[in-house]
Write a protein that holds these residues in place. Structure first.
Motif, PDB file in Angstrom:
ATOM      1  N   ALA A 211      38.629  30.200  11.560  1.00 60.86           N
ATOM      2  CA  ALA A 211      37.297  30.743  11.895  1.00 60.86           C
ATOM      3  C   ALA A 211      37.413  32.217  12.296  1.00 60.86           C
ATOM      4  O   ALA A 211      36.590  33.050  11.884  1.00 60.86           O
ATOM      5  CB  ALA A 211      36.663  29.923  13.013  1.00 60.86           C
ATOM      6  N   ALA A 212      38.445  32.549  13.073  1.00 59.13           N
ATOM      7  CA  ALA A 212      38.634  33.943  13.511  1.00 59.13           C
ATOM      8  C   ALA A 212      38.915  34.843  12.309  1.00 59.13           C
ATOM      9  O   ALA A 212      38.367  35.952  12.188  1.00 59.13           O
ATOM     10  CB  ALA A 212      39.774  34.020  14.521  1.00 59.13           C
ATOM     11  N   THR A 218      34.741  38.588   6.874  1.00 58.38           N
ATOM     12  CA  THR A 218      33.322  38.793   6.556  1.00 58.38           C
ATOM     13  C   THR A 218      32.895  40.185   7.002  1.00 58.38           C
ATOM     14  O   THR A 218      32.199  40.903   6.272  1.00 58.38           O
ATOM     15  CB  THR A 218      32.458  37.721   7.266  1.00 58.38           C
ATOM     16  N   ARG A 219      33.333  40.552   8.189  1.00 61.11           N
ATOM     17  CA  ARG A 219      32.980  41.867   8.738  1.00 61.11           C
ATOM     18  C   ARG A 219      33.485  42.995   7.825  1.00 61.11           C
ATOM     19  O   ARG A 219      32.843  44.020   7.665  1.00 61.11           O
ATOM     20  CB  ARG A 219      33.598  41.997  10.140  1.00 61.11           C
ATOM     21  N   GLU A 220      34.652  42.753   7.202  1.00 57.60           N
ATOM     22  CA  GLU A 220      35.257  43.794   6.355  1.00 57.60           C
ATOM     23  C   GLU A 220      34.881  43.657   4.881  1.00 57.60           C
ATOM     24  O   GLU A 220      35.508  44.259   4.019  1.00 57.60           O
ATOM     25  CB  GLU A 220      36.787  43.747   6.500  1.00 57.60           C
ATOM     26  N   LEU A 273      43.729  41.889   9.371  1.00 55.55           N
ATOM     27  CA  LEU A 273      42.360  41.409   9.598  1.00 55.55           C
ATOM     28  C   LEU A 273      42.303  40.531  10.842  1.00 55.55           C
ATOM     29  O   LEU A 273      41.466  40.722  11.728  1.00 55.55           O
ATOM     30  CB  LEU A 273      41.894  40.565   8.407  1.00 55.55           C
ATOM     31  N   TYR A 274      43.211  39.547  10.886  1.00 59.03           N
ATOM     32  CA  TYR A 274      43.239  38.596  12.004  1.00 59.03           C
ATOM     33  C   TYR A 274      43.466  39.322  13.331  1.00 59.03           C
ATOM     34  O   TYR A 274      42.743  39.109  14.312  1.00 59.03           O
ATOM     35  CB  TYR A 274      44.325  37.544  11.734  1.00 59.03           C
ATOM     36  N   GLU A 275      44.452  40.233  13.355  1.00 61.78           N
ATOM     37  CA  GLU A 275      44.768  40.936  14.614  1.00 61.78           C
ATOM     38  C   GLU A 275      43.607  41.842  15.036  1.00 61.78           C
ATOM     39  O   GLU A 275      43.456  42.138  16.223  1.00 61.78           O
ATOM     40  CB  GLU A 275      46.057  41.753  14.477  1.00 61.78           C
TER      41      GLU A 275
END
Ligand code: PLP
Length: 278
Positions: A211-212, A218-220, A273-275
Protein backbone atom coordinates in the motif's frame (compact mmCIF):
# COMPACT_ATOMS: atom_id res chain seq x y z
CA UNK A 1 13.38 -5.55 24.07
CA UNK A 2 9.97 -6.63 25.39
CA UNK A 3 7.04 -4.51 26.62
CA UNK A 4 3.69 -5.66 28.01
CA UNK A 5 0.24 -4.14 27.59
CA UNK A 6 0.21 -2.91 31.22
CA UNK A 7 2.97 -0.49 30.28
CA UNK A 8 5.89 -2.34 31.84
CA UNK A 9 9.11 -3.68 30.35
CA UNK A 10 9.89 -7.37 30.78
CA UNK A 11 13.00 -9.52 30.42
CA UNK A 12 12.75 -11.32 27.03
CA UNK A 13 15.03 -14.07 28.40
CA UNK A 14 12.76 -14.81 31.38
CA UNK A 15 9.62 -17.02 31.32
CA UNK A 16 6.51 -14.94 30.58
CA UNK A 17 3.79 -16.84 28.71
CA UNK A 18 2.00 -19.71 30.48
CA UNK A 19 2.32 -23.15 28.92
CA UNK A 20 -1.49 -23.33 28.62
CA UNK A 21 -1.72 -20.10 26.60
CA UNK A 22 -3.89 -20.79 23.53
CA UNK A 23 -1.43 -18.87 21.38
CA UNK A 24 1.10 -21.57 22.22
CA UNK A 25 -1.25 -24.57 22.33
CA UNK A 26 -3.21 -23.83 19.15
CA UNK A 27 -1.62 -20.83 17.42
CA UNK A 28 -4.86 -19.10 18.44
CA UNK A 29 -3.96 -15.45 18.22
CA UNK A 30 -2.86 -12.73 15.84
CA UNK A 31 0.31 -10.75 15.24
CA UNK A 32 1.93 -7.95 13.28
CA UNK A 33 5.55 -7.23 12.39
CA UNK A 34 6.37 -3.56 12.00
CA UNK A 35 9.56 -2.10 10.57
CA UNK A 36 11.17 0.63 12.66
CA UNK A 37 13.94 2.76 11.15
CA UNK A 38 15.89 5.23 13.30
CA UNK A 39 13.27 4.99 16.02
CA UNK A 40 10.31 5.67 13.70
CA UNK A 41 7.77 2.89 13.15
CA UNK A 42 6.62 2.64 9.53
CA UNK A 43 2.88 2.27 8.78
CA UNK A 44 2.02 1.95 12.51
CA UNK A 45 -1.65 2.86 12.03
CA UNK A 46 -2.23 0.43 9.14
CA UNK A 47 -0.52 -2.31 11.20
CA UNK A 48 -2.73 -1.57 14.24
CA UNK A 49 -5.81 -1.48 11.97
CA UNK A 50 -4.84 -4.87 10.52
CA UNK A 51 -4.21 -6.33 14.00
CA UNK A 52 -7.77 -5.30 14.94
CA UNK A 53 -9.14 -6.70 11.66
CA UNK A 54 -7.38 -10.06 12.15
CA UNK A 55 -8.61 -10.20 15.77
CA UNK A 56 -12.19 -9.51 14.62
CA UNK A 57 -11.95 -12.26 11.98
CA UNK A 58 -11.05 -14.69 14.80
CA UNK A 59 -13.68 -13.41 17.27
CA UNK A 60 -10.93 -12.26 19.65
CA UNK A 61 -11.55 -9.24 21.88
CA UNK A 62 -10.61 -5.92 20.28
CA UNK A 63 -6.90 -5.25 20.95
CA UNK A 64 -6.37 -2.24 23.27
CA UNK A 65 -4.87 0.16 20.74
CA UNK A 66 -3.59 2.65 23.32
CA UNK A 67 -1.92 -0.15 25.28
CA UNK A 68 -0.21 -1.44 22.12
CA UNK A 69 0.91 2.09 21.20
CA UNK A 70 2.37 2.50 24.68
CA UNK A 71 4.15 -0.87 24.43
CA UNK A 72 5.58 0.16 21.03
CA UNK A 73 6.94 3.41 22.51
CA UNK A 74 8.39 1.59 25.49
CA UNK A 75 10.29 -0.86 23.30
CA UNK A 76 11.59 1.90 21.03
CA UNK A 77 12.54 4.23 23.89
CA UNK A 78 14.65 1.45 25.38
CA UNK A 79 16.02 -0.10 22.18
CA UNK A 80 19.82 -0.30 22.14
CA UNK A 81 20.31 -2.41 19.00
CA UNK A 82 20.77 -1.45 15.34
CA UNK A 83 19.09 1.29 13.20
CA UNK A 84 16.34 -1.07 12.11
CA UNK A 85 14.01 -3.05 14.36
CA UNK A 86 11.50 -5.76 13.51
CA UNK A 87 8.79 -4.96 16.06
CA UNK A 88 6.38 -7.81 16.66
CA UNK A 89 2.96 -7.23 18.22
CA UNK A 90 1.38 -10.43 19.54
CA UNK A 91 -2.17 -10.89 20.83
CA UNK A 92 -3.51 -14.33 21.85
CA UNK A 93 -6.76 -15.72 23.24
CA UNK A 94 -5.07 -16.14 26.64
CA UNK A 95 -4.97 -19.27 28.78
CA UNK A 96 -7.08 -22.37 28.16
CA UNK A 97 -10.16 -22.35 30.41
CA UNK A 98 -9.25 -18.89 31.73
CA UNK A 99 -11.37 -15.76 32.05
CA UNK A 100 -10.74 -14.72 28.45
CA UNK A 101 -8.07 -12.14 29.23
CA UNK A 102 -5.87 -11.99 26.13
CA UNK A 103 -2.08 -12.20 26.25
CA UNK A 104 -0.36 -9.34 24.47
CA UNK A 105 3.11 -7.90 24.08
CA UNK A 106 5.44 -5.95 21.80
CA UNK A 107 8.84 -7.49 21.09
CA UNK A 108 11.66 -5.70 19.28
CA UNK A 109 14.19 -7.82 17.39
CA UNK A 110 17.08 -7.27 14.99
CA UNK A 111 16.44 -7.89 11.28
CA UNK A 112 17.97 -11.24 10.20
CA UNK A 113 21.23 -10.79 8.21
CA UNK A 114 19.91 -13.15 5.50
CA UNK A 115 16.95 -10.84 4.82
CA UNK A 116 19.20 -7.78 4.62
CA UNK A 117 21.41 -9.62 2.10
CA UNK A 118 18.37 -10.53 -0.01
CA UNK A 119 17.17 -6.92 -0.07
CA UNK A 120 20.38 -6.12 -1.95
CA UNK A 121 20.97 -9.31 -3.97
CA UNK A 122 17.44 -10.46 -4.76
CA UNK A 123 16.40 -14.09 -4.41
CA UNK A 124 15.19 -17.24 -6.14
CA UNK A 125 11.59 -18.30 -5.54
CA UNK A 126 9.42 -21.28 -6.41
CA UNK A 127 5.67 -21.38 -7.03
CA UNK A 128 3.74 -23.63 -4.62
CA UNK A 129 0.05 -24.50 -4.61
CA UNK A 130 -1.74 -23.03 -1.58
CA UNK A 131 -4.87 -25.07 -2.31
CA UNK A 132 -7.25 -22.15 -2.29
CA UNK A 133 -9.56 -20.95 -5.04
CA UNK A 134 -11.12 -17.59 -5.83
CA UNK A 135 -14.31 -17.21 -3.75
CA UNK A 136 -13.14 -19.55 -0.97
CA UNK A 137 -12.25 -16.74 1.47
CA UNK A 138 -15.80 -15.39 1.29
CA UNK A 139 -17.47 -18.81 1.22
CA UNK A 140 -15.52 -20.20 4.19
CA UNK A 141 -14.56 -17.40 6.60
CA UNK A 142 -13.59 -19.96 9.27
CA UNK A 143 -10.53 -20.76 7.20
CA UNK A 144 -9.29 -17.29 8.26
CA UNK A 145 -7.79 -16.62 4.83
CA UNK A 146 -6.25 -13.18 4.93
CA UNK A 147 -6.06 -13.01 8.74
CA UNK A 148 -2.58 -12.58 10.20
CA UNK A 149 -3.02 -15.42 12.67
CA UNK A 150 -0.21 -16.99 14.70
CA UNK A 151 -0.77 -20.26 12.77
CA UNK A 152 2.11 -19.82 10.32
CA UNK A 153 3.26 -23.47 10.37
CA UNK A 154 2.04 -23.96 6.76
CA UNK A 155 3.89 -20.83 5.62
CA UNK A 156 7.10 -22.02 7.31
CA UNK A 157 6.69 -25.52 5.79
CA UNK A 158 6.43 -23.90 2.35
CA UNK A 159 9.71 -22.06 2.94
CA UNK A 160 11.40 -25.34 3.85
CA UNK A 161 10.02 -26.86 0.63
CA UNK A 162 11.51 -23.91 -1.28
CA UNK A 163 14.91 -24.65 0.32
CA UNK A 164 14.60 -28.30 -0.71
CA UNK A 165 14.04 -27.07 -4.28
CA UNK A 166 17.13 -24.85 -4.15
CA UNK A 167 15.29 -21.54 -3.67
CA UNK A 168 14.76 -19.31 -0.67
CA UNK A 169 11.24 -17.96 -1.17
CA UNK A 170 7.77 -19.00 -2.27
CA UNK A 171 5.10 -17.55 -4.51
CA UNK A 172 1.85 -19.21 -3.42
CA UNK A 173 -0.65 -19.91 -6.20
CA UNK A 174 -4.26 -21.04 -6.47
CA UNK A 175 -4.72 -24.54 -7.89
CA UNK A 176 -5.60 -22.92 -11.22
CA UNK A 177 -2.29 -21.02 -11.47
CA UNK A 178 -3.25 -17.57 -10.23
CA UNK A 179 -0.66 -15.77 -8.13
CA UNK A 180 -1.42 -15.18 -4.43
CA UNK A 181 1.41 -13.95 -2.15
CA UNK A 182 4.60 -15.07 -0.43
CA UNK A 183 4.47 -16.83 2.98
CA UNK A 184 5.45 -13.52 4.65
CA UNK A 185 5.24 -11.03 1.76
CA UNK A 186 3.09 -9.47 -0.96
CA UNK A 187 3.89 -10.00 -4.65
CA UNK A 188 4.15 -7.01 -6.98
CA UNK A 189 4.64 -7.39 -10.72
CA UNK A 190 5.92 -4.48 -12.83
CA UNK A 191 5.37 -3.93 -16.56
CA UNK A 192 6.42 -0.61 -18.01
CA UNK A 193 5.19 2.01 -15.57
CA UNK A 194 2.44 -0.18 -14.11
CA UNK A 195 2.56 -1.97 -10.78
CA UNK A 196 0.14 -4.87 -10.26
CA UNK A 197 -0.67 -6.90 -7.15
CA UNK A 198 -3.33 -9.61 -6.66
CA UNK A 199 -6.52 -8.59 -4.79
CA UNK A 200 -6.81 -9.48 -1.09
CA UNK A 201 -10.30 -10.85 -1.83
CA UNK A 202 -8.48 -13.97 -3.12
CA UNK A 203 -7.81 -14.74 0.56
CA UNK A 204 -4.44 -13.06 1.03
CA UNK A 205 -3.20 -10.46 3.48
CA UNK A 206 -3.62 -6.81 2.45
CA UNK A 207 0.02 -5.65 2.67
CA UNK A 208 1.05 -2.38 4.33
CA UNK A 209 4.30 -2.20 2.32
CA UNK A 210 2.46 -2.75 -0.97
CA UNK A 211 0.00 0.00 0.00
CA UNK A 212 2.85 2.40 0.85
CA UNK A 213 4.63 1.66 -2.44
CA UNK A 214 1.42 2.08 -4.46
CA UNK A 215 0.77 5.40 -2.69
CA UNK A 216 4.25 6.69 -3.62
CA UNK A 217 4.01 5.31 -7.17
CA UNK A 218 0.62 6.94 -7.78
CA UNK A 219 2.00 10.25 -6.57
CA UNK A 220 4.87 9.96 -9.07
CA UNK A 221 2.59 9.16 -12.01
CA UNK A 222 2.89 5.38 -12.18
CA UNK A 223 -0.24 3.31 -12.82
CA UNK A 224 -1.23 0.84 -10.10
CA UNK A 225 -3.56 -2.12 -10.48
CA UNK A 226 -5.07 -4.61 -8.07
CA UNK A 227 -6.11 -7.57 -10.19
CA UNK A 228 -5.44 -11.29 -10.65
CA UNK A 229 -2.03 -12.27 -12.08
CA UNK A 230 -1.43 -15.58 -13.87
CA UNK A 231 1.88 -17.32 -13.07
CA UNK A 232 2.80 -17.16 -16.78
CA UNK A 233 2.51 -13.33 -16.65
CA UNK A 234 5.45 -13.24 -14.22
CA UNK A 235 7.86 -14.46 -16.91
CA UNK A 236 6.78 -11.68 -19.27
CA UNK A 237 7.11 -8.94 -16.64
CA UNK A 238 9.90 -6.36 -16.37
CA UNK A 239 10.20 -7.20 -12.70
CA UNK A 240 8.73 -9.36 -9.92
CA UNK A 241 9.13 -8.28 -6.31
CA UNK A 242 8.27 -9.66 -2.89
CA UNK A 243 7.61 -6.84 -0.47
CA UNK A 244 7.00 -6.74 3.28
CA UNK A 245 7.77 -4.63 6.30
CA UNK A 246 10.91 -6.62 7.07
CA UNK A 247 11.94 -7.45 3.48
CA UNK A 248 11.16 -3.96 2.15
CA UNK A 249 11.31 -4.35 -1.68
CA UNK A 250 13.08 -7.59 -2.65
CA UNK A 251 13.71 -8.58 -6.26
CA UNK A 252 12.89 -12.09 -7.49
CA UNK A 253 15.65 -12.94 -10.01
CA UNK A 254 14.75 -16.60 -10.56
CA UNK A 255 11.36 -18.34 -10.57
CA UNK A 256 11.04 -22.13 -10.61
CA UNK A 257 14.65 -22.36 -11.77
CA UNK A 258 14.20 -19.94 -14.72
CA UNK A 259 15.95 -16.56 -14.75
CA UNK A 260 13.64 -13.55 -14.90
CA UNK A 261 14.65 -10.42 -16.87
CA UNK A 262 17.23 -8.33 -15.00
CA UNK A 263 15.27 -5.87 -12.85
CA UNK A 264 18.19 -4.36 -10.93
CA UNK A 265 17.53 -0.79 -12.14
CA UNK A 266 13.80 -1.11 -11.68
CA UNK A 267 14.47 -2.33 -8.16
CA UNK A 268 16.46 0.81 -7.39
CA UNK A 269 13.60 2.97 -8.68
CA UNK A 270 11.05 1.14 -6.54
CA UNK A 271 13.25 1.36 -3.45
CA UNK A 272 13.56 5.13 -4.01
CA UNK A 273 9.79 5.41 -4.41
CA UNK A 274 9.16 3.41 -1.24
CA UNK A 275 11.76 5.31 0.82
CA UNK A 276 10.28 8.64 -0.39
CA UNK A 277 7.24 7.86 1.80
CA UNK A 278 9.35 8.24 4.98
N1 PLP B 1 1.48 -11.60 3.24
C1 PLP B 1 1.74 -12.35 4.32
C2 PLP B 1 1.19 -13.73 4.40
C3 PLP B 1 2.53 -11.82 5.37
O1 PLP B 1 2.78 -12.57 6.45
C4 PLP B 1 3.05 -10.52 5.24
C5 PLP B 1 3.89 -9.93 6.29
O2 PLP B 1 4.39 -10.58 7.14
C6 PLP B 1 2.78 -9.78 4.09
C7 PLP B 1 1.97 -10.35 3.10
C8 PLP B 1 3.33 -8.39 3.89
O3 PLP B 1 2.70 -7.50 4.76
P1 PLP B 1 3.37 -6.14 5.22
O4 PLP B 1 3.84 -5.43 3.99
O5 PLP B 1 2.25 -5.41 5.88
O6 PLP B 1 4.50 -6.47 6.13
Amino acid sequence: MLALLDGTLADPDAPLVRVDDLGLLRGDGVFETILVVDGKPRELDPHLDRLARSAAMMDLPEPDRAAFERAVSLVLDNWTGGREVALKLVFTRGVEGGDGTPTGFALGMDIPAKVIGQRADGLAAVTLDRGIEPGLAERAPWLLLGAKSLSYAVNMAALREAERRGASEVVFTTSSGSVLEGPTSTLIMVRGRTLTTPPSTLGILPGTTQAALFRAATREGWAVRVEPIAVDDLYEADGVFLVSSVRKITRVHTLDGKSLPDSTELHEELVDLYESEY
